[in-house]
Enzyme design. Structure first.
Site, PDB file in Angstrom:
ATOM      1  N   CYS A 337       0.788  -1.241   0.000  1.00  0.00           N
ATOM      2  CA  CYS A 337       0.000   0.000   0.000  1.00  0.00           C
ATOM      3  C   CYS A 337       0.820   1.290   0.000  1.00  0.00           C
ATOM      4  O   CYS A 337       0.544   2.182  -0.808  1.00  0.00           O
ATOM      5  CB  CYS A 337      -0.999   0.040   1.152  1.00  0.00           C
ATOM      6  N   ARG A 366       6.696 -11.363   5.230  1.00  0.00           N
ATOM      7  CA  ARG A 366       6.216 -11.147   6.585  1.00  0.00           C
ATOM      8  C   ARG A 366       6.779 -12.226   7.487  1.00  0.00           C
ATOM      9  O   ARG A 366       6.849 -13.393   7.101  1.00  0.00           O
ATOM     10  CB  ARG A 366       4.691 -11.220   6.634  1.00  0.00           C
ATOM     11  N   GLN A 384       0.905 -11.078  -3.304  1.00  0.00           N
ATOM     12  CA  GLN A 384      -0.507 -10.737  -3.183  1.00  0.00           C
ATOM     13  C   GLN A 384      -1.045 -10.291  -4.532  1.00  0.00           C
ATOM     14  O   GLN A 384      -0.345  -9.611  -5.278  1.00  0.00           O
ATOM     15  CB  GLN A 384      -0.680  -9.561  -2.228  1.00  0.00           C
ATOM     16  N   ASP A 386      -2.857  -7.853  -5.264  1.00  0.00           N
ATOM     17  CA  ASP A 386      -3.250  -6.667  -4.533  1.00  0.00           C
ATOM     18  C   ASP A 386      -3.822  -5.605  -5.461  1.00  0.00           C
ATOM     19  O   ASP A 386      -3.483  -5.563  -6.639  1.00  0.00           O
ATOM     20  CB  ASP A 386      -1.963  -6.111  -3.907  1.00  0.00           C
ATOM     21  N   HIS A 388      -5.394  -1.284  -5.040  1.00  0.00           N
ATOM     22  CA  HIS A 388      -5.921  -0.204  -4.216  1.00  0.00           C
ATOM     23  C   HIS A 388      -6.805   0.663  -5.085  1.00  0.00           C
ATOM     24  O   HIS A 388      -6.446   0.983  -6.209  1.00  0.00           O
ATOM     25  CB  HIS A 388      -4.779   0.596  -3.591  1.00  0.00           C
ATOM     26  N   LYS A 468     -14.541  -4.310   6.466  1.00  0.00           N
ATOM     27  CA  LYS A 468     -14.157  -5.119   5.307  1.00  0.00           C
ATOM     28  C   LYS A 468     -15.188  -6.189   5.001  1.00  0.00           C
ATOM     29  O   LYS A 468     -16.037  -6.512   5.826  1.00  0.00           O
ATOM     30  CB  LYS A 468     -12.806  -5.786   5.558  1.00  0.00           C
ATOM     31  N   HIS A 514      -8.548  -1.342  -0.116  1.00  0.00           N
ATOM     32  CA  HIS A 514      -7.498  -2.296  -0.371  1.00  0.00           C
ATOM     33  C   HIS A 514      -8.188  -3.620  -0.652  1.00  0.00           C
ATOM     34  O   HIS A 514      -9.090  -4.003   0.073  1.00  0.00           O
ATOM     35  CB  HIS A 514      -6.658  -2.384   0.908  1.00  0.00           C
TER      36      HIS A 514
END
Length: 639
Positions: A337, A366, A384, A386, A388, A468, A514
């Site tokens: 992000c 991570r 990911q 991912d 945004h 979410k 996200h």
RNA sequence: GCCCACGUAGCUCAGUCGGUAGAGCAUUUGCAUGGUAAGCAAAAGGUCACCAGUUCGAUUCUGGUCGUGGGCUCCA
């Protein structure tokens, strides 16, 4: 008027029960011949729930059958049964908690001896004895202090601790023979019906789940009302083992991890990389089609960035130690992000530019505790899928709907159709304006409703920075996996002071969403492998067709077919090794290739192919043209 | 990280009540040129995870390390 009514049970027997009785179904077999014993147990008062009134006092009544709760009661009783058996065999055992869980039950036990698998067999045998003793299970109510006295006398320290946490007033004990346990109930009436039990495993578990507390021994088990159901469950466990993506990953040569290099880091072999590439290419294509742009961002960033984003505050325990470059600390990214936000901030944005939908297959690292790493499902480095979305308040409702629609479409295309949507709302200690939370939650709810899904509430389950939607998908053997997440973020836009210029010429804070649809490529591939048991749909399969020659004379022809297929953007694999045809077929079939094609003298003469589709024992001979048409239908048109 | 189990050939596993190991598959090399799930034969392949200790001797016993697997929210 009598307070008792007669009911006809699914086995056609008639019983008198109190009005308002809920009958719990231990078998999940209501209407298919429920066992008398199972029902008799709770009718006689032990598992009675008066909250559901029966609607008439006629002789035949509609009774509520609750299979979920029934299973729960049954397993909980099995857990008591196990505790009693353990106590008989190991008198020093102290019991902590022993609930029913989604798939069976467990009991946490503190005792000197470390349990080994053979002990489970002995405990099972003792349980059968108790079952045969047909002990009545009786509820005893007493004051808390009487219960405290009782458990102090028998030195059950964990029960004492539990009791001390309970409010004043009466508590209940359930007694069967010499054994009594603190328990709210309800329970089955007699140990008799718990005859099909199986203890599955021994594990360590902290008292109250806190790693600062003592580690207890946990025994997991499962129970059914009859052997057939138990066997069915054991078959299910076998199936789970067979589908294990770590096993199939090795057999199909998809990926590996290397202990000497580091756990939780995935190496993609040619087949696995092919599969991954197919998914990623498809993913990119569909994202472009659905109005996204695609980004690439770096893997490390200066401490300054992570301070601004707040990750060094609230996420540090999951981040790796910094590396020093030119006397500056750099961190490897745990999330994408902040990088996307940096791109946002390279120019001034008007409301006319929004929404921006920026996607990236972003690889993050991570820290995960070594004990939780698991194949592809829990790793330390992963990619990911991912994205945004930055938008105005007016746009969020449509944007969220669109993300959800896109996600559901993607799951359907990948072969997952049973999906649940969970709406996670504002938790304690959240950031962001209440009105923004309201708007966001409302847009999420509307999105779920517009997708014709049931809104499963997860009250207070949101992150501190936004509500979410989580999607849970059910796989081919009924297991649920949490995959897609669509997540509002009220934290980052503030921290980075993001804004756009509105119609009014003023600065406004954009909404930031996200989202990850597949979650991570690694985890998704793991689940895909288990869902299909390695038999991927042809459009996804790393190798779509294996081409086998009968003898050397067909090599040239086979290679020609291969180039035809490559021209069609298919993924053939030629096996012209000097091995017997039977050997090569066997190997091709065990590799789960969608098509196994054999070329011998006849095929070369006729321009045909002998095709064996996956899962079929017989092969079919067809002209090559026909075969290509078939492939086009099965593969090209689906991707 | 913690508890339990496990770690033997590339893979799947057997074995050694302490005397440095074996099978099948895979690999390599011959022979065989084969029509829908394993053609025949030979060879090669292991510091029995790593490090200490006990012992005349350790892959085996003991301790530690590393790794893998099952677990560690689901409230009596």
């Amino acid at each position: 008027m009598s307070n008792m009514i007669k009911v006809i049970l699914p086995d056609k027997s008639v019983r008198e029960v109190e009005k308002g009785t809920t009958l719990y179904d231990f078998t999940g077999q209501i209407g298919k011949g429920l066992q008398k014993a199972a029902l008799a147990a709770e009718i006689n008062g032990i598992a009675v729930d008066l909250s559901t009134p029966v609607n008439s006092d006629s002789e035949i009544n509609i009774i509520t059958f609750d299979s979920e709760k029934g299973k729960n009661i049954f397993w909980h009783s099995a857990s008591h049964l196990m505790a009693q058996a353990v106590k008989r065999l190991f008198p020093d055992a102290k019991f902590a908690i022993g609930p029913a869980i989604d798939n069976g039950f467990y009991y946490d036990i503190d005792m000197k001896k470390s349990l080994v698998p053979e002990d489970l067999t002995a405990i099972e045998a003792e349980m059968i004895k108790i079952v045969e003793e047909k002990l009545d299970i009786k509820r005893e109510e007493m004051s808390r202090s009487d219960a405290l006295n009782y458990f102090t006398k028998i030195n059950e320290v964990y029960k004492i601790e539990l009791l001390n946490d309970l409010p004043e007033g009466n508590v209940s004990l359930y007694r069967q023979g010499e054994f009594a346990d603190l328990c709210r109930g309800p329970h089955v009436m007699n140990t008799e019906i718990l005859k099909s039990v199986k203890l599955l495993s021994i594990a360590g578990a902290y008292w109250r789940g806190d790693e600062k507390n003592k580690m207890l021994q946990r025994i997991y088990g499962i129970a059914f009302t009859d052997q057939k159901a138990l066997n069915k469950h054991l078959e299910f466990l076998e199936e789970v083992k067979k589908r294990d993506h770590r096993k199939l990953g090795k057999e199909l040569d998809l990926f590996s991890t290397h202990e000497d290099v580091g756990g939780g880091l995935v190496y993609w072999h040619p087949n696995g990389a092919r599969l991954r590439n197919v998914l990623e290419e498809w993913w990119r294509k569909e994202h472009f089609k659905n109005g996204y742009d695609i980004l690439y961002t770096p893997h490390i960033g200066r401490a300054h960035l992570w301070e601004t984003s707040g990750h060094l505050g609230f996420y540090k325990q999951n981040m790796y130690s910094p590396m020093e470059i030119d006397e500056q600390d750099y961190y490897i990214k745990p999330m994408n992000c902040p990088f996307h936000i940096k791109i946002y901030q390279t120019s001034l944005h008007s409301y006319r530019d929004l929404p921006l939908r920026w996607a990236e297959l972003g690889t993050v690292y991570r820290y995960e505790k070594s004990g939780v790493l698991h194949g592809l499902l829990r790793v330390r480095g992963f990619t990911q899928d991912d994205a945004h979305i930055f938008c105005t308040p007016e746009q969020i409702e449509d944007e969220v709907k669109e993300v959800l629609r896109f996600s559901l479409w993607m799951w359907k295309t990948l072969g997952f159709t049973d999906i649940k949507a969970y709406l996670a709302t504002k938790p304690e200690g959240s950031v962001g304006e209440a009105s923004r939370w309201e708007t966001a939650q409302e847009s999420l709810r509307k999105a779920i409703e517009s997708a014709n899904l049931k809104v499963e509430m997860d009250e207070g389950g949101g992150a501190f920075y936004g509500p979410k939607i989580d999607l849970k998908v059910r796989d081919a053997i009924g297991r649920e996996w949490q995959m897609t997440t669509i997540q509002f973020d009220f934290n980052m836009p503030e921290r980075f002071d993001m804004y756009y210029v509105g119609e009014d010429g003023q600065k406004h804070r954009p909404y930031m969403v996200h989202r990850a649809l597949l979650g991570s490529i690694e985890r998704f591939v793991g689940i895909l492998v288990e869902h299909y048991a390695g038999r991927f749909p042809a459009w996804i399969a790393p190798v779509q067709a294996i081409l086998i020659n009968v003898s050397e004379e067909q090599v040239e022809f086979v290679n020609r077919v291969k180039s035809d297929m490559i021209d069609m953007e298919l993924r053939p694999h030629v096996d012209i090794r000097n091995e017997s045809m039977g050997y090569k077929i066997r190997e091709a079939v065990s590799q789960k290739a969608p098509y196994v094609c054999v070329f011998g003298k006849n095929e070369v003469e006729n321009g045909s192919v002998s095709v064996r589709k996956r899962g079929e024992k017989d092969s079919v001979t067809m002209k090559l043209d026909e075969f290509y048409k078939l492939l086009k239908e099965d593969i090209v048109n689906k991707r």
